[in-house]
Scaffold this active site. Structure first.
Site, PDB file in Angstrom:
ATOM      1  N   TYR A   1      -0.832 -13.021 -21.589  1.00 56.13           N
ATOM      2  CA  TYR A   1      -2.229 -13.358 -21.307  1.00 56.13           C
ATOM      3  C   TYR A   1      -2.757 -14.313 -22.390  1.00 56.13           C
ATOM      4  CZ  TYR A   1      -7.193 -12.413 -20.242  1.00 56.13           C
ATOM      5  OH  TYR A   1      -8.517 -12.519 -19.913  1.00 56.13           O
TER       6      TYR A   1
ATOM      7  N   SER B   1     -10.441 -17.313 -21.754  1.00 53.25           N
ATOM      8  CA  SER B   1     -10.882 -16.022 -22.304  1.00 53.25           C
ATOM      9  C   SER B   1     -11.146 -16.250 -23.785  1.00 53.25           C
ATOM     10  CB  SER B   1      -9.749 -15.005 -22.131  1.00 53.25           C
ATOM     11  OG  SER B   1      -9.964 -13.856 -22.918  1.00 53.25           O
TER      12      SER B   1
HETATM   13  N1  LIG Z   1     -12.922  -9.033 -17.230  1.00 51.12           N
HETATM   14  C1  LIG Z   1     -12.837  -9.509 -18.452  1.00 51.12           C
HETATM   15  O1  LIG Z   1     -13.201  -8.832 -19.438  1.00 51.12           O
HETATM   16  C2  LIG Z   1     -12.314 -10.897 -18.703  1.00 51.12           C
HETATM   17  C3  LIG Z   1     -12.411 -11.428 -19.995  1.00 51.12           C
HETATM   18  C4  LIG Z   1     -11.939 -12.716 -20.221  1.00 51.12           C
HETATM   19  C5  LIG Z   1     -11.387 -13.463 -19.193  1.00 51.12           C
HETATM   20  N2  LIG Z   1     -11.282 -12.909 -17.940  1.00 51.12           N
HETATM   21  C6  LIG Z   1     -10.678 -13.732 -16.895  1.00 51.12           C
HETATM   22  O2  LIG Z   1     -11.552 -13.806 -15.777  1.00 51.12           O
HETATM   23  C7  LIG Z   1     -10.789 -14.135 -14.611  1.00 51.12           C
HETATM   24  C8  LIG Z   1     -11.211 -13.227 -13.472  1.00 51.12           C
HETATM   25  O3  LIG Z   1     -10.801 -11.899 -13.768  1.00 51.12           O
HETATM   26  P1  LIG Z   1     -11.708 -10.615 -13.509  1.00 51.12           P
HETATM   27  O4  LIG Z   1     -11.961  -9.995 -14.830  1.00 51.12           O
HETATM   28  O5  LIG Z   1     -12.835 -10.970 -12.630  1.00 51.12           O
HETATM   29  O6  LIG Z   1     -10.637  -9.656 -12.796  1.00 51.12           O
HETATM   30  P2  LIG Z   1     -10.516  -9.118 -11.296  1.00 51.12           P
HETATM   31  O7  LIG Z   1      -9.210  -8.407 -11.269  1.00 51.12           O
HETATM   32  O8  LIG Z   1     -11.748  -8.369 -10.925  1.00 51.12           O
HETATM   33  O9  LIG Z   1     -10.435 -10.444 -10.413  1.00 51.12           O
HETATM   34  C9  LIG Z   1      -9.301 -11.281 -10.457  1.00 51.12           C
HETATM   35  C10 LIG Z   1      -8.979 -11.748  -9.039  1.00 51.12           C
HETATM   36  O10 LIG Z   1      -7.855 -12.649  -9.101  1.00 51.12           O
HETATM   37  C11 LIG Z   1      -6.999 -12.360  -8.010  1.00 51.12           C
HETATM   38  N3  LIG Z   1      -5.631 -12.822  -8.309  1.00 51.12           N
HETATM   39  C12 LIG Z   1      -4.744 -12.273  -9.167  1.00 51.12           C
HETATM   40  N4  LIG Z   1      -3.598 -12.976  -9.155  1.00 51.12           N
HETATM   41  C13 LIG Z   1      -3.761 -13.995  -8.278  1.00 51.12           C
HETATM   42  C14 LIG Z   1      -2.945 -15.066  -7.833  1.00 51.12           C
HETATM   43  N5  LIG Z   1      -1.683 -15.231  -8.297  1.00 51.12           N
HETATM   44  N6  LIG Z   1      -3.453 -15.941  -6.941  1.00 51.12           N
HETATM   45  C15 LIG Z   1      -4.710 -15.790  -6.466  1.00 51.12           C
HETATM   46  N7  LIG Z   1      -5.526 -14.780  -6.825  1.00 51.12           N
HETATM   47  C16 LIG Z   1      -5.057 -13.896  -7.726  1.00 51.12           C
HETATM   48  C17 LIG Z   1      -7.076 -10.846  -7.852  1.00 51.12           C
HETATM   49  O11 LIG Z   1      -6.646 -10.430  -6.553  1.00 51.12           O
HETATM   50  C18 LIG Z   1      -8.549 -10.586  -8.115  1.00 51.12           C
HETATM   51  O12 LIG Z   1      -9.315 -10.606  -6.930  1.00 51.12           O
HETATM   52  C19 LIG Z   1      -9.318 -13.975 -15.005  1.00 51.12           C
HETATM   53  O13 LIG Z   1      -8.754 -15.252 -15.242  1.00 51.12           O
HETATM   54  C20 LIG Z   1      -9.402 -13.184 -16.293  1.00 51.12           C
HETATM   55  O14 LIG Z   1      -8.303 -13.400 -17.120  1.00 51.12           O
HETATM   56  C21 LIG Z   1     -11.736 -11.657 -17.672  1.00 51.12           C
END
Ligand SMILES: NC(=O)c1ccc[n+]([C@@H]2O[C@H](COP(=O)([O-])OP(=O)(O)OC[C@H]3O[C@@H](n4cnc5c(N)ncnc54)[C@H](O)[C@@H]3O)[C@@H](O)[C@H]2O)c1
Length: 279
Positions: free
Chosen positions: A163, A150
């Site tokens: 985080y 991130s």
């Molecule tokens: N959305 C944002 O603004 C953003 C910004 C920076 C980084 N991220 C990162 O992107 C990645 C994806 O997140 P997203 O934003 O798509 O969120 P999201 O919640 O839409 O998707 C995350 C997925 O991970 C799954 N998950 C959670 N814990 C888990 C585990 N222990 N084992 C297996 N699966 C698990 C959830 O069920 C979900 O389907 C994450 O690592 C998040 O930190 C997101």
């Protein structure tokens, strides 16, 4: 600098494994890889959602399977690697992407919440490296590992301590891994998104409800702000396309939406450099 291990536009028929593939960025990466002709292993802790995502991709003609995996559990990630190699005979791209966040001040967040976030966000990518890389190296096939960190892994971020710690760890893991993999035919990227329109904030709210956490008005305000700003932010499919391009071009840092934040990161590094004692 090493070039791509894949010939341009030659992801067709290759195999991708995506964790956190039931929603958001992971779901988008699975779609983009499927559209590029890759065979895809969609993995997530959420059983119904990951099976539904795989069924949707299959309906679009993508060769894929779903596997329920908690990435915090090494044995589960090892079983995911075994299943992927058994089903498709190899793995070319591993996206360790599953992630969650808690909210709060670092000294007030519970041990359970620290452990929950570190398990998914930091141990997930570590387990991915330990379970998949030995098999990928043995196979001698071209490979690429994409770890989702991130922008919060490159700068200080208040109220999301676990985080931020985990994401800094993922950046460190990926930087070292790139050096360790040297001239092998496996490359590494670290994905550092800013705000992307996904399900991550609703899942923070679910966790708060599940653990009966009593949030202050200030922290509720932070969640409300995140809800609104993420809903109006970048489409995850655009991130998926950037990840595909980074694999094809071998770009280490994938920064989908960082133009303003990069000034903050630059100021941090200027402070660091200015702190070096003069010779
Ligand atoms: N959305 C944002 O603004 C953003 C910004 C920076 C980084 N991220 C990162 O992107 C990645 C994806 O997140 P997203 O934003 O798509 O969120 P999201 O919640 O839409 O998707 C995350 C997925 O991970 C799954 N998950 C959670 N814990 C888990 C585990 N222990 N084992 C297996 N699966 C698990 C959830 O069920 C979900 O389907 C994450 O690592 C998040 O930190 C997101």
């Amino acid at each position: 600098m090493k070039g791509s291990v894949f010939e341009v536009d030659n992801l067709n028929g290759k195999v991708a494994v995506v964790t956190g593939a039931a929603s958001g960025i992971g779901r988008a990466m699975a779609s983009v890889f499927g559209a590029a002709g890759m065979r895809v292993v969609l993995s997530d802790i959420a059983k119904d959602a990951v099976e539904a995502a795989a069924a949707e991709l299959r309906a679009d003609g993508v060769d894929c399977i779903a596997q329920v995996t908690d990435v915090a559990d090494f044995d589960a990630v090892d079983a995911l690697a075994q299943k992927s190699f058994e089903t498709y005979g190899g793995v070319n791209v591993l996206c360790s992407n599953a992630g969650v966040s808690s909210i709060g001040k670092q000294w007030e967040i519970s041990t359970d919440d620290w452990t929950w976030v570190m398990g998914a966000d930091l141990w997930g990518p570590i387990n991915g490296v330990r379970a998949f890389l030995p098999r990928m190296l043995d196979s001698n096939e071209p490979g690429h590992i994409v770890n989702t960190a991130s922008l919060g892994g490159l700068m200080g971020s208040p109220f999301v301590g676990p985080y931020s710690v985990a994401k800094h760890g993922v950046v460190g893991l990926s930087r070292g891994l790139r050096l360790e993999l040297g001239n092998t035919n496996i490359n590494v990227s670290v994905l550092c998104p800013g705000q992307i329109a996904t399900g991550i904030v609703p899942k923070m709210r679910e966790r708060i409800a599940d653990t009966n956490t009593d949030l202050s008005d200030d922290l509720n305000g932070v969640l409300d702000y995140l809800d609104t700003s993420l809903a109006n932010s970048m489409d995850p499919l655009a991130v998926g396309e950037m990840v595909k391009a980074a694999i094809l071009n071998n770009t280490f840092y994938i920064l989908p939406n960082s133009a303003e934040i990069i000034e903050v990161i630059k100021a941090d590094f200027e402070e660091l450099i200015a702190s070096v004692p003069a010779l």
